[in-house]
Scaffold this active site. Structure first.
Site, short mmCIF file in Angstrom:
data_model
loop_
_atom_site.label_atom_id
_atom_site.label_comp_id
_atom_site.label_asym_id
_atom_site.label_seq_id
_atom_site.Cartn_x
_atom_site.Cartn_y
_atom_site.Cartn_z
N SER A 87 0.83 -1.20 0.00
CA SER A 87 0.00 0.00 0.00
C SER A 87 0.87 1.25 0.00
O SER A 87 2.05 1.21 0.35
CB SER A 87 -0.91 0.01 1.22
OG SER A 87 -1.60 -1.22 1.28
C1 LIG Z 1 -3.35 -4.31 -0.04
S1 LIG Z 1 -2.75 -5.95 0.09
C2 LIG Z 1 -1.93 -5.94 1.67
C3 LIG Z 1 -0.66 -5.19 1.71
C4 LIG Z 1 0.24 -5.62 2.85
N1 LIG Z 1 -0.26 -5.20 4.13
C5 LIG Z 1 1.67 -5.19 2.66
O1 LIG Z 1 2.25 -4.54 3.55
O2 LIG Z 1 2.23 -5.49 1.61
C6 LIG Z 1 -4.21 -6.89 0.51
C7 LIG Z 1 -3.92 -8.38 0.70
O3 LIG Z 1 -5.07 -8.97 1.28
C8 LIG Z 1 -5.13 -10.30 0.80
N2 LIG Z 1 -6.48 -10.84 1.05
C9 LIG Z 1 -7.62 -10.65 0.32
N3 LIG Z 1 -8.64 -11.30 0.89
C10 LIG Z 1 -8.16 -11.92 2.00
C11 LIG Z 1 -8.72 -12.72 3.00
N4 LIG Z 1 -10.02 -13.06 2.99
N5 LIG Z 1 -7.92 -13.18 3.98
C12 LIG Z 1 -6.60 -12.87 4.03
N6 LIG Z 1 -6.00 -12.11 3.09
C13 LIG Z 1 -6.77 -11.62 2.10
C14 LIG Z 1 -4.78 -10.16 -0.66
O4 LIG Z 1 -4.37 -11.40 -1.22
C15 LIG Z 1 -3.65 -9.12 -0.59
O5 LIG Z 1 -2.39 -9.74 -0.53
#
Ligand SMILES: C[S@@+](CC[C@H](N)C(=O)[O-])C[C@H]1O[C@@H](n2cnc3c(N)ncnc32)[C@H](O)[C@@H]1O
Length: 247
Positions: free
Chosen positions: A57
């Site tokens: 992000s």
């Molecule tokens: C914006 S990214 C997160 C960025 C992360 N915090 C970083 O520092 O790189 C959102 C993440 O949420 C994951 N995601 C989506 N749905 C999810 C779920 N139900 N449970 C866990 N992770 C999930 C996606 O695969 C993605 O990798």
């Protein structure tokens, strides 16, 4: 819409071919870096088009969320959406080795983050799991942070947040970040603290009528600061503070 102060860029980066440009991009404060498209269906060297499904992000947003989360040394933290592991590393640095459990639904992304964190000497638990279920074995948590947006706060998070603990998550739409405090078993209340736009948790991509999600029928997005958010095992209620329900 990008979060305030963040820009959208869809120029692909090729770290191996142009490491300098990559390194510069990684440290840009106001640009999110997309790391996965269409749940991985588009290969990393494929075209930069499709639905963005994982990213690191925009750093200004990461810092803003962590400021509201305010984890203290020794706090037990649950993070949903490990992604690259960047946020996991920042939180662990603050709370200490072995205090953070991070859930990532995508196996490839989770494996990469686990290896990356291990190589950096960051001791955090990264589990491949649906974050909507939280981590019942590790509960209760002092802090819960989600780095993907939700349309409704999953009941499991409320059950796993200790009373007095803090939950920070992007809630849409309108796209806001909410900071909630655990008010008792399975319940929390709080307010929007920022506007933000995140990719959604996989299970919450489908749009639902606002009124099914506890919003008033006549949402005034301009007045996002004036809303209050209450959630428990029966659902969530979001209302303008002046319209606070009795009891
Ligand atoms: C914006 S990214 C997160 C960025 C992360 N915090 C970083 O520092 O790189 C959102 C993440 O949420 C994951 N995601 C989506 N749905 C999810 C779920 N139900 N449970 C866990 N992770 C999930 C996606 O695969 C993605 O990798």
């Amino acid at each position: 819409m990008a979060p305030p102060g963040c820009e959208r860029s869809v120029r692909p980066h090729r770290p191996r071919q142009d490491p300098k440009r990559w390194l510069k991009a990684v440290y840009l404060l106001r640009t999110p870096l997309i790391t996965q498209i269409d749940d991985g269906a588009v290969p990393p060297d494929g075209p930069a088009s499709g639905t963005f499904t994982s990213s690191i992000s925009c750093i200004t947003v990461v810092i803003e969320m962590l400021r509201h989360l305010a984890p203290a040394p020794g706090d037990k933290v649950l993070e949903i959406g490990t992604g690259t592991g960047y946020n996991t590393a920042l939180v662990t640095r603050r709370t200490g080795p072995g205090t953070v459990t991070s859930l990532e639904i995508d196996r490839t992304i989770a494996d990469q983050a686990r290896q990356r964190l291990h190589a950096m000497g960051v001791r955090a638990r990264v589990l491949t799991a649906d974050g909507e279920q939280g981590d019942p074995t590790g509960a209760p948590f002092d802090r819960i942070v989600c780095t993907a947006s939700v349309r409704h706060i999953p009941p499991a998070w409320l059950r796993q947040l200790r009373p007095g603990g803090v939950l920070v998550a992007p809630l849409d739409s309108p796209a806001i970040t909410v900071r909630m405090t655990g008010t008792g078993p399975g319940a929390a209340a709080g307010r929007p603290v920022a506007t933000v736009e995140f990719m959604r948790l996989r299970g919450q991509r489908t749009a639902r009528p606002h009124t099914d999600l506890g919003w008033p029928a006549d949402i005034d997005a301009q007045r996002w600061r004036d809303y209050e958010v209450h959630a428990d095992q029966h659902g969530q209620r979001i209302f303008l503070r002046r319209d606070r329900p009795e009891g």
